[in-house]
Structure formats: structure tokens, C-alpha cells
Design a protein around this motif. Structure first.
Motif, PDB file in Angstrom:
ATOM      1  N   UNK A  62       0.829  -1.209   0.000  1.00 48.27           N
ATOM      2  CA  UNK A  62       0.000   0.000   0.000  1.00 48.27           C
ATOM      3  C   UNK A  62       0.864   1.259   0.000  1.00 48.27           C
ATOM      4  N   UNK A  63       1.943   1.231   0.794  1.00 46.07           N
ATOM      5  CA  UNK A  63       2.849   2.387   0.842  1.00 46.07           C
ATOM      6  C   UNK A  63       3.512   2.613  -0.514  1.00 46.07           C
ATOM      7  N   UNK A  64       3.893   1.522  -1.185  1.00 50.37           N
ATOM      8  CA  UNK A  64       4.537   1.645  -2.494  1.00 50.37           C
ATOM      9  C   UNK A  64       3.595   2.270  -3.511  1.00 50.37           C
ATOM     10  N   UNK A  65       2.329   1.839  -3.508  1.00 48.09           N
ATOM     11  CA  UNK A  65       1.347   2.408  -4.440  1.00 48.09           C
ATOM     12  C   UNK A  65       1.162   3.907  -4.174  1.00 48.09           C
ATOM     13  N   UNK A  66       1.059   4.273  -2.878  1.00 51.69           N
ATOM     14  CA  UNK A  66       0.867   5.680  -2.532  1.00 51.69           C
ATOM     15  C   UNK A  66       2.072   6.529  -2.930  1.00 51.69           C
ATOM     16  N   UNK A  67       3.281   6.031  -2.649  1.00 48.31           N
ATOM     17  CA  UNK A  67       4.471   6.835  -2.950  1.00 48.31           C
ATOM     18  C   UNK A  67       4.739   6.928  -4.445  1.00 48.31           C
ATOM     19  N   UNK A  68       4.418   5.859  -5.193  1.00 45.18           N
ATOM     20  CA  UNK A  68       4.568   5.942  -6.650  1.00 45.18           C
ATOM     21  C   UNK A  68       3.703   7.084  -7.191  1.00 45.18           C
TER      22      UNK A  68
END
Length: 311
Positions: free
Chosen positions: A21-27
Motif C-alpha cells: 500500500x505504501x509503495x502504491x501511494x508513494x509511486x
């Protein structure tokens, strides 16, 4: 009833979903920052977050694979699969470093002015704050649970935090100084820095495949337990240790007087094995009982016997 180890694996999976979830948000956030500013550093930062997403998804697969119980073909379990995550994440980090360096060199040769720097940096800092929170959580839990997968994913995220910090500083310096090439130089410095983390993870991967011994503090704990039992009648040799993901393996030969009964010797090794399991998390212990007076008992201290026993 759910076992402690199954509960641990479930907790690890939840944390890895948090990483996804963090990766999707930061991308999303970093892509906005790149499009707003046109910074090659912010573009590289966004590209590394894509690597984070791929790594987190792979780590989820590995956790599920490693949690499978032993079977006929894998009698010692599947927990060594954890090392695949460290190897893949290390390789992905190195790949990201190469991508950052490639983009930076192009911009170093052909510098371009940046735009809307304040907005872009604000978005990038917000993305970094998300990564920092998740990375610290993953690393702390990974170390406490001996999860190579979780720690590797956390360290990967932490390199992304450092990457973002360097890029933010570089982009801000470009805006203040007007020296456009500084954006590319900062990106190159960050690329060199994260190479070290990638190499470290790959070393953990290869160490696991090569059955590296337990960490020094763990081995010291094992030796302390054996020292408590050693005495005039009890000796130890052929101590070997290794780790497969969360599970530690210990094997040791226990030498006792040949006149002891089988039950007395068995009671002793049961106590030893129990103490070793107490000091090591998720440990499998193998003991081999031998008569101390028999010379053949000292012929198998190495992996291969030094001599063949008499027929």
C-alpha cells in the motif's frame, strides 16, 4: 488452534501488505512531483518506488511459500525461501541504482531548468514520510522475528527514504543556486549510496544459500548452554549451526561414559535440546550421543569421517 509460528507468518503478511500500500501511494505522489518539476532526480526517485512495489509483492509470495509445512521432498521445511527475497530485493536495488545513474548522466550532459520546485518537493517529502514510517516498522519487526524477508523489504524502503532525502536536497539546491547540473550530481551520489545496501542484501542471500553459521551472539548463547552441561563426565564436539530464514539449526555430538544407560544419556540430551530451544527462536536441535572412551567417537568431528570404523 493457531501456532505461534503461523501467527508470526500472518503478522508478517499483514506488514507486507502495508508495504504494498505504501509503495502504491508513494509511486503516485512521486510521479506527481516529477511531472510538476521535470527533475531527473525526482523521476529516478519515482522509478525506485516502482521497484519497491515489485519487491513487496515478491516478498508476499515468498512469505506464503516459506510458511508451507515440511513435506517429503523438503523435510527441513521451506523457510530458506526467505533468502530469495533478500537476493531479489538486493538485485532490484542495484538495478534501480543503475537506472538512476543512467538518467543522471544524461541530464548532466544536457541540463534542463526545473519548474514548480516548492510544490514538487512538498509532494516528495510527504511520500518520504510514508516510506520512513513503514520502513522503520518493517525493519524493527523483521529483526525481532528473524524475518529476512521483512528486514530486506524494510531496508529497501529505507534506501528509498535516503534516495528521496538526497534528491530533495539536490532539487532545493538547484532552485537556490540556479546550477541545473547539481540535480544530476546529487542523483549520482544517491545511486552510489544505495549500491551498498543492495550489495549487503545480496551477501545475506548468498550467506543463507551457503549455510552460514548463526550470528556470533546466537552461537555464544549455544556455547554457554553447552558449557553449563559440560563436566567430568560430559563433553561436546562437532558443533554446527546454520539458519534457514526464521529457523535455526543446531547439531552437536554429546560424549558421555560408555557405562551410562541409554535412558540416562537420553534424559541428558533432552535437557540440552530443551535449553537450546529456549535460547534460540524457532530452533531445531540434533544431538548425537557417543561413548567418550571409544576412539571412533572422535573420528566424526568433521563433515567427513577421518577413518572408517572397524567392521
Amino acid at each position: 488452534m493457531v501456532s505461534t509460528q503461523d501467527q508470526t507468518r500472518s503478522d508478517l503478511a499483514r506488514l507486507l501488505w502495508l508495504s504494498v500500500a505504501a509503495a502504491v501511494a508513494t509511486i503516485s505522489l512521486k510521479t506527481v512531483a516529477w511531472l510538476v518539476t521535470g527533475s531527473v532526480g525526482l523521476f529516478s526517485d519515482a522509478a525506485e518506488s516502482v521497484v519497491n512495489l515489485v519487491a513487496a509483492v515478491f516478498a508476499l509470495v515468498v512469505v506464503h511459500w516459506a510458511s508451507r509445512p515440511p513435506d517429503e521432498e523438503h523435510a527441513y521445511g521451506h523457510e530458506k525461501a526467505d533468502y530469495l527475497s533478500a537476493g531479489v530485493e538486493g538485485a532490484l536495488i542495484l538495478f534501480a541504482a543503475v537506472g538512476i545513474a543512467y538518467s543522471a548522466i544524461g541530464r548532466l550532459i544536457n541540463p534542463e531548468p526545473l519548474s514548480d520546485v516548492a510544490l514538487g518537493l512538498g509532494v516528495s517529502v510527504a511520500a518520504s514520510a510514508i516510506n520512513l514510517f513503514v520502513a522503520r516498522k518493517l525493519i524493527t519487526t523483521g529483526r525481532s522475528s528473524n524475518s529476512i524477508v521483512l528486514e530486506a523489504d524494510g531496508r529497501h524502503l529505507m534506501t528509498d527514504v535516503w534516495t528521496s532525502a538526497g534528491v530533495v536536497v539536490g532539487v532545493a539546491a538547484v532552485a537556490v543556486s540556479g546550477w541545473d547540473r547539481l540535480d544530476a550530481i546529487i542523483a549520482l551520489v544517491v545511486a552510489a549510496n544505495i549500491v551498498a545496501t543492495g550489495i549487503s542484501l545480496i551477501q545475506r542471500f548468498t550467506g543463507g544459500l551457503m549455510d552460514r553459521a548463526l550470528e556470533p551472539q546466537e552461537r555464544a548463547a549455544v556455547e554457554s548452554v553447552l558449557a553449563d552441561f559440560a563436566g567430568e563426565d560430559v563433553e561436546f564436539h562437532a558443533l554446527r549451526t546454520r539458519r534457514a530464514g526464521q529457523r535455526a539449526f543446531v547439531s552437536v555430538h554429546v560424549l558421555v561414559p560408555g557405562e551410562w544407560s541409554v535412558k540416562r544419556g537420553h534424559d541428558l540430551v533432552e535437557q540440552i535440546e530443551g535449553r537450546l530451544r529456549d535460547v534460540l527462536r524457532h530452533a531445531t536441535v540434533f544431538t548425537h550421543l557417543e561413548p567418550v572412551e571409544d576412539p571412533k567417537s572422535f573420528a566424526d568431528t568433521e563433515l567427513d569421517r577421518r577413518e572408517k570404523p572397524a567392521a
